[in-house]
Design an enzyme around this catalytic site. Structure first.
Site, PDB file in Angstrom:
ATOM      1  CE1 TYR A  28      -5.275   7.535  16.744  1.00  0.00           C
ATOM      2  CE2 TYR A  28      -6.473   8.971  15.665  1.00  0.00           C
ATOM      3  CZ  TYR A  28      -5.256   8.914  16.753  1.00  0.00           C
ATOM      4  OH  TYR A  28      -4.378   9.992  17.422  1.00  0.00           O
TER       5      TYR A  28
ATOM      6  NE  ARG B 131      -5.904  28.725   2.731  1.00  0.00           N
ATOM      7  CZ  ARG B 131      -6.755  29.970   1.965  1.00  0.00           C
ATOM      8  NH1 ARG B 131      -7.361  28.857   0.852  1.00  0.00           N
ATOM      9  NH2 ARG B 131      -6.497  30.921   1.465  1.00  0.00           N
TER      10      ARG B 131
ATOM     11  CG  ASP C  87      -5.112   5.093   8.690  1.00  0.00           C
ATOM     12  OD1 ASP C  87      -4.382   5.020   9.146  1.00  0.00           O
ATOM     13  OD2 ASP C  87      -6.610   5.421  10.232  1.00  0.00           O
TER      14      ASP C  87
ATOM     15  CE  LYS D  47       0.734   8.549  14.920  1.00  0.00           C
ATOM     16  NZ  LYS D  47      -0.653   8.014  14.403  1.00  0.00           N
TER      17      LYS D  47
HETATM   18  C1  LIG Z   1      -1.976   8.613  14.425  1.00  0.00           C
HETATM   19  C2  LIG Z   1      -2.975   7.982  13.775  1.00  0.00           C
HETATM   20  C3  LIG Z   1      -3.868   8.372  13.219  1.00  0.00           C
HETATM   21  C4  LIG Z   1      -3.994  10.022  13.207  1.00  0.00           C
HETATM   22  O1  LIG Z   1      -3.023  10.894  12.998  1.00  0.00           O
HETATM   23  P1  LIG Z   1      -2.568  12.179  13.323  1.00  0.00           P
HETATM   24  O2  LIG Z   1      -1.475  12.545  12.357  1.00  0.00           O
HETATM   25  O3  LIG Z   1      -1.698  11.788  14.850  1.00  0.00           O
HETATM   26  O4  LIG Z   1      -4.083  13.302  13.304  1.00  0.00           O
HETATM   27  C5  LIG Z   1      -4.531   8.115  12.309  1.00  0.00           C
HETATM   28  N1  LIG Z   1      -4.724   6.464  12.071  1.00  0.00           N
HETATM   29  C6  LIG Z   1      -3.961   5.866  12.407  1.00  0.00           C
HETATM   30  C7  LIG Z   1      -3.974   4.428  12.546  1.00  0.00           C
HETATM   31  C8  LIG Z   1      -2.482   6.714  13.297  1.00  0.00           C
HETATM   32  O5  LIG Z   1      -2.001   5.773  14.255  1.00  0.00           O
END
Ligand SMILES: *Cc1c(COP(=O)(O)O)cnc(C)c1O
Length: 378
Positions: free
Chosen positions: A101, A49, A174, A199
Site C-alpha cells: 500500500y 481517549r 497488514d 475497507k
Molecule cells: C487503505 C489501506 C491502508 C490505509 O488505511 P486508511 O484507513 O486509509 O488510513 C493501509 N493498508 C492497506 C492495504 C490499505 O488498503
C-alpha cells in the site's frame, strides 16, 4: 458449545444491553465517566481517549475473530501502522515489501528520512529476498501485506514468520485485503495483525478506521497501548459502532465479493484488450497455491488488470464504466475502479497500464457486462 467464527461475527459476541434487554448494544458517545465519593471510577471507563465502551466492544469482536489476545482501534489504518512503528527503538531496522500500500510505504520513507528507522525492501514474489533482507539481531520488524496492493502478490505468512523470528524480529501483517473471515495471520505465526477497517471490516465506505490485534499481551503491546493514548489517534464511538455492525456481515459480504471477483477475473481473462489479469483466485496467478492455503474462505473482491492499450486505455476504461464507480478505496459493498498509477504518483513501481478493481456485492453479470461494454468503447 464453541461457536464458530461466522456465528461470533453475526452476533457480534451477543454483547446485548443488560439494562434494557436490547439485542444490539447502545452507542456510548460520552467522553468522560463519573467517580464516586471516594474518587473511584463508577465503571471501568475513565475518559474516551484511548477508549470508551463502544470501541472496546467493537475491538473485542475483532480480537475474537483474529484469535488475538487483544485489539485496539485507531482513527485510520495509517494511524494503526504508525502506532506499530512507534513501538520500535530509534534507528530500528524494518524490512518491508517493494510492492505494498503506497501510503504505508510513504510513511516508512518519511520515518527513515528523519533517521527514526532504517529500511530494507524485498520483492514480495521472492521469499529468498526476504531472508537476505533481514539481519539477525538487527532487524526489529518485518512488515508484510498480503495480498499486496496493487498486483496482489501473495506472501507466505507462516514462512515470513519463521524468517522474522529466526532473525529475532517480529512479524506484523497488514491483513486489510485478507480479513479474518479468510485469513488469521496470528494463527499462521504473525505477532501483530493490522487492518484498515475502512475497507472490508466496516465494508460500507462510510467509516475511516484502523485496527491492530496482538497474539500476546507482551511488553510491545503495552507500549502500543500507551502510544494509543498519547497520540490520541482514536476513532469516534459512532464509527466504532458502525464498524461492529459491519463485522456482523463480514463473512457473507466477503463470500459474495470473492465470487464476483472470480467471475469478473475469468471473464476478463478471455478479453483481447487485456494483457494480464491479476487475481490470487486464478490458477494462473503466481501466488495462487499459497493463497489457497492461507485464504481459506475466498480470495476476496480485489483484482487488477493490465491493458494492451497502455495508460490511455486504462484512463478511458475507468472513465467509462457505469456500475463500477471511478474512485479510490477497496472492500466496500459497491464496486470501484481506479487507474492506479496517477494516484500513487511518479515514484510508484505500479505499471501505468494497471487498473484496480474492487468488486462489491452487486450482480456479477452487471459487473461483467459493464466492463465488457466499457472495453468495447476503448
Ligand atoms: C487503505 C489501506 C491502508 C490505509 O488505511 P486508511 O484507513 O486509509 O488510513 C493501509 N493498508 C492497506 C492495504 C490499505 O488498503
Amino acid at each position: 458449545m464453541t461457536k464458530r467464527p461466522e456465528t461470533l461475527a453475526a452476533q457480534a459476541l451477543h454483547q446485548t444491553d443488560h439494562e434494557t434487554g436490547a439485542v444490539i448494544p447502545p452507542i456510548h458517545p460520552a467522553t468522560t465517566y463519573m467517580r464516586d465519593e471516594n474518587n473511584a471510577l463508577v465503571g471501568d471507563m475513565d475518559y474516551r481517549r484511548p477508549k470508551g465502551p463502544t470501541e472496546v466492544q467493537a475491538a473485542r469482536v475483532l480480537a475474537r475473530l483474529e484469535n488475538a489476545a487483544d485489539a485496539r482501534l485507531f482513527s485510520s489504518g495509517l494511524a494503526a501502522i504508525s502506532a506499530v512503528l512507534d513501538t520500535l527503538e530509534i534507528g530500528a531496522h524494518v524490512v518491508a515489501q517493494t510492492e505494498m500500500y503506497y501510503g504505508a510505504k510513504k510513511l516508512l520513507h518519511h520515518l527513515a528520512a528523519k533517521g527514526l528507522i532504517s529500511l530494507s525492501f524485498f520483492d514480495p514474489h521472492d521469499m529468498a529476498g526476504l531472508e537476505k533482507a533481514v539481519h539477525k539481531g538487527r532487524t526489529e520488524l518485518v512488515w508484510i501485506e498480503t495480498p499486496a496492493n496493487p498486483s496482489w502478490a501473495v506472501v507466505d505468512i507462516a514462512r515470513a514468520a519463521e524468517i522474522a523470528h529466526a532473525a529475532g524480529a517480529i512479524l506484523g501483517v497488514d491483513s486489510t485485503c485478507a480479513p479474518p473471515c479468510t485469513t488469521r495471520a496470528l494463527d499462521l505465526g504473525a505477532d501483530l495483525v493490522m487492518h484498515s477497517a475502512t475497507k472490508y471490516l466496516n465494508g460500507h465506505s462510510d467509516v475511516l478506521m484502523g485496527a491492530v490485534a496482538t497474539k500476546t499481551s507482551d511488553e510491545r503491546w503495552e507500549k502500543l497501548c500507551t502510544g494509543h493514548g498519547l497520540s490520541g489517534a482514536v476513532p469516534g464511538a459512532f464509527d466504532s459502532w458502525l464498524m461492529m455492525r459491519g463485522l456482523r456481515t463480514l463473512f457473507v459480504r466477503f463470500e459474495r465479493q470473492s465470487e464476483n471477483a472470480l467471475k469478473v477475473a475469468q471473464a476478463l481473462s478471455q478479453h483481447d484488450a487485456v494483457s494480464h489479469v491479476l487475481y490470487p483466485g486464478l490458477n494462473s496467478h503466481p501466488g495462487h497455491a499459497i493463497a489457497a492455503r492461507q485464504m481459506t474462505n475466498g480470495f476476496g473482491g480485489l483484482l487488477s488488470i493490465r491493458l494492451k492499450g497502455g495508460a490511455d486505455a486504462a484512463r478511458k476504461l475507468c472513465a467509462s464504466t457505469e456500475v463500477f464507480l471511478q474512485a479510490t478505496s477497496i472492500g466496500g459493498v459497491e464496486s470501484l475502479i481506479e487507474h492506479r498509477k496517477p494516484i500513487e504518483g511518479p515514484s510508484s513501481p505500479t505499471p501505468d497500464d494497471l487498473v484496480r478493481l474492487s468488486c462489491g456485492i452487486e450482480a456479477a453479470d452487471d459487473l461483467i457486462e459493464d466492463l465488457m461494454l466499457a472495453l468495447k468503447r476503448l
